[in-house]
Design a protein around this motif. Structure first.
Motif, PDB file in Angstrom:
ATOM      1  N   GLY A   1      34.453  40.647  32.682  1.00 52.33           N
ATOM      2  CA  GLY A   1      35.046  41.790  33.361  1.00 52.33           C
ATOM      3  C   GLY A   1      36.257  41.333  34.143  1.00 52.33           C
ATOM      4  O   GLY A   1      36.610  40.157  34.124  1.00 52.33           O
ATOM      5  N   PHE A   2      36.904  42.253  34.830  1.00 51.25           N
ATOM      6  CA  PHE A   2      38.037  41.862  35.666  1.00 51.25           C
ATOM      7  C   PHE A   2      38.174  42.775  36.872  1.00 51.25           C
ATOM      8  O   PHE A   2      37.693  43.894  36.876  1.00 51.25           O
ATOM      9  CB  PHE A   2      39.344  41.825  34.864  1.00 51.25           C
ATOM     10  CG  PHE A   2      39.759  43.162  34.306  1.00 51.25           C
ATOM     11  CD1 PHE A   2      40.497  44.063  35.066  1.00 51.25           C
ATOM     12  CD2 PHE A   2      39.400  43.516  33.019  1.00 51.25           C
ATOM     13  CE1 PHE A   2      40.869  45.293  34.547  1.00 51.25           C
ATOM     14  CE2 PHE A   2      39.770  44.744  32.487  1.00 51.25           C
ATOM     15  CZ  PHE A   2      40.509  45.638  33.259  1.00 51.25           C
ATOM     16  N   GLU A   3      38.804  42.231  37.891  1.00 46.83           N
ATOM     17  CA  GLU A   3      39.151  42.956  39.119  1.00 46.83           C
ATOM     18  C   GLU A   3      40.670  42.943  39.203  1.00 46.83           C
ATOM     19  O   GLU A   3      41.318  42.077  38.623  1.00 46.83           O
ATOM     20  CB  GLU A   3      38.592  42.253  40.362  1.00 46.83           C
ATOM     21  CG  GLU A   3      37.147  41.890  40.314  1.00 46.83           C
ATOM     22  CD  GLU A   3      36.215  43.064  40.558  1.00 46.83           C
ATOM     23  OE1 GLU A   3      36.700  44.202  40.683  1.00 46.83           O
ATOM     24  OE2 GLU A   3      35.005  42.845  40.607  1.00 46.83           O
ATOM     25  N   ASP A   4      41.217  43.866  39.966  1.00 51.65           N
ATOM     26  CA  ASP A   4      42.658  43.786  40.175  1.00 51.65           C
ATOM     27  C   ASP A   4      42.998  43.424  41.621  1.00 51.65           C
ATOM     28  O   ASP A   4      43.764  42.528  41.880  1.00 51.65           O
ATOM     29  CB  ASP A   4      43.372  45.061  39.733  1.00 51.65           C
ATOM     30  CG  ASP A   4      42.769  46.322  40.322  1.00 51.65           C
ATOM     31  OD1 ASP A   4      41.935  46.226  41.232  1.00 51.65           O
ATOM     32  OD2 ASP A   4      43.142  47.404  39.861  1.00 51.65           O
ATOM     33  N   ASN A   5      42.374  44.095  42.597  1.00 47.74           N
ATOM     34  CA  ASN A   5      42.757  43.794  43.978  1.00 47.74           C
ATOM     35  C   ASN A   5      41.592  43.707  44.958  1.00 47.74           C
ATOM     36  O   ASN A   5      41.786  43.804  46.153  1.00 47.74           O
ATOM     37  CB  ASN A   5      43.784  44.822  44.473  1.00 47.74           C
ATOM     38  CG  ASN A   5      43.193  46.210  44.567  1.00 47.74           C
ATOM     39  OD1 ASN A   5      42.110  46.462  44.088  1.00 47.74           O
ATOM     40  ND2 ASN A   5      43.920  47.114  45.181  1.00 47.74           N
ATOM     41  N   TYR A   6      40.383  43.539  44.481  1.00 44.67           N
ATOM     42  CA  TYR A   6      39.285  43.309  45.409  1.00 44.67           C
ATOM     43  C   TYR A   6      38.359  42.231  44.872  1.00 44.67           C
ATOM     44  O   TYR A   6      38.220  42.048  43.682  1.00 44.67           O
ATOM     45  CB  TYR A   6      38.514  44.589  45.733  1.00 44.67           C
ATOM     46  CG  TYR A   6      37.828  45.248  44.568  1.00 44.67           C
ATOM     47  CD1 TYR A   6      36.514  44.928  44.247  1.00 44.67           C
ATOM     48  CD2 TYR A   6      38.489  46.191  43.785  1.00 44.67           C
ATOM     49  CE1 TYR A   6      35.876  45.535  43.183  1.00 44.67           C
ATOM     50  CE2 TYR A   6      37.847  46.801  42.718  1.00 44.67           C
ATOM     51  CZ  TYR A   6      36.545  46.468  42.432  1.00 44.67           C
ATOM     52  OH  TYR A   6      35.914  47.055  41.371  1.00 44.67           O
ATOM     53  N   SER A   7      37.766  41.505  45.809  1.00 43.74           N
ATOM     54  CA  SER A   7      36.929  40.356  45.471  1.00 43.74           C
ATOM     55  C   SER A   7      35.486  40.635  45.858  1.00 43.74           C
ATOM     56  O   SER A   7      35.216  41.209  46.901  1.00 43.74           O
ATOM     57  CB  SER A   7      37.440  39.139  46.243  1.00 43.74           C
ATOM     58  OG  SER A   7      36.549  38.066  46.126  1.00 43.74           O
ATOM     59  N   THR A   8      34.566  40.212  45.012  1.00 40.94           N
ATOM     60  CA  THR A   8      33.147  40.312  45.295  1.00 40.94           C
ATOM     61  C   THR A   8      32.680  38.941  45.769  1.00 40.94           C
ATOM     62  O   THR A   8      32.957  37.946  45.129  1.00 40.94           O
ATOM     63  CB  THR A   8      32.388  40.726  44.011  1.00 40.94           C
ATOM     64  OG1 THR A   8      32.970  41.910  43.501  1.00 40.94           O
ATOM     65  CG2 THR A   8      30.935  40.968  44.294  1.00 40.94           C
ATOM     66  N   GLY A   9      31.974  38.892  46.876  1.00 38.11           N
ATOM     67  CA  GLY A   9      31.554  37.621  47.466  1.00 38.11           C
ATOM     68  C   GLY A   9      30.866  36.681  46.498  1.00 38.11           C
ATOM     69  O   GLY A   9      30.062  37.094  45.674  1.00 38.11           O
ATOM     70  N   ASN A  10      31.209  35.415  46.566  1.00 38.59           N
ATOM     71  CA  ASN A  10      30.629  34.333  45.768  1.00 38.59           C
ATOM     72  C   ASN A  10      30.828  34.478  44.265  1.00 38.59           C
ATOM     73  O   ASN A  10      30.154  33.799  43.489  1.00 38.59           O
ATOM     74  CB  ASN A  10      29.131  34.168  46.064  1.00 38.59           C
ATOM     75  CG  ASN A  10      28.896  33.646  47.456  1.00 38.59           C
ATOM     76  OD1 ASN A  10      29.736  32.936  48.004  1.00 38.59           O
ATOM     77  ND2 ASN A  10      27.777  33.992  48.042  1.00 38.59           N
ATOM     78  N   MET A  11      31.714  35.329  43.840  1.00 37.48           N
ATOM     79  CA  MET A  11      32.009  35.474  42.411  1.00 37.48           C
ATOM     80  C   MET A  11      33.016  34.390  42.026  1.00 37.48           C
ATOM     81  O   MET A  11      33.924  34.078  42.795  1.00 37.48           O
ATOM     82  CB  MET A  11      32.605  36.865  42.147  1.00 37.48           C
ATOM     83  CG  MET A  11      32.905  37.153  40.698  1.00 37.48           C
ATOM     84  SD  MET A  11      31.454  37.554  39.717  1.00 37.48           S
ATOM     85  CE  MET A  11      31.059  39.165  40.319  1.00 37.48           C
TER      86      MET A  11
END
Length: 170
Positions: A123-133
């Motif tokens: 998968g991908f994110e553009d401008n937010y981070s999920t902790g410990n990913m």
């Protein structure tokens, strides 16, 4: 009270009882805590990459305060393997800067386990981070990580499928 009213009343009481049981189960799940060795109790830990046996003699211990304690040698061996897989995975990762995270044009790729299909997907994110990913600079580097580390290793040691509660999801 006629028979119909009696049955409806029993149904109402049964539903209330079920709701109270559901709340009790939820409470038990929320209060589930990790085992911790009592004073004088034996525990195992990682010591220079190997399994070591300790006794909780003082109640305050660096191993315990850092989470480096387990009930069995097997749990420590599993944790050692899990940490090795995590390090391998990090070698394929990319450390995005704050500027990168604010730039929606830069995609940040990650891997996840799909319990419905039993596959590891990207998968991908553009401008937010999920902790410990752990994030990758490209889909290609995520695929390389999966191929080189191996599906079964990632499934078992990174996603913890088959360990503890998640065992039900196989």
């Amino acid at each position: 009270m006629n028979k119909e009213e009696k049955i409806l009343n029993e149904i109402k009481e049964t539903r209330n009882h079920l709701r109270s049981l559901e709340l009790e189960v939820s409470s038990l799940r929320l209060n589930k805590k990790r085992w911790k060795p009592s004073l004088g109790e034996v525990y195992y830990c990682i010591n220079f990459g190997h399994v070591s046996r300790f006794i909780n003699t003082f109640g305050v211990d660096d191993n315990i305060s850092t989470g480096n304690y387990f009930q069995s040698k097997e749990e420590v061996s599993f944790e050692i393997e899990r940490l090795k897989i995590l390090e391998q995975l990090k070698s394929y990762s990319y450390s995005f800067t704050c500027k990168d995270w604010k730039d929606e044009q830069i995609l940040k790729y990650f891997i996840y386990y799909n319990y419905e299909t039993g596959t590891i997907e990207i998968g991908f994110e553009d401008n937010y981070s999920t902790g410990n990913m752990i994030y990758f600079i490209s889909e290609k580097s995520a695929k390389e990580a999966i191929a080189n580390i191996g599906f079964e290793n990632l499934k078992r040691y990174y996603f913890l499928v088959g360990k503890g509660e998640k065992k039900k999801c196989q």
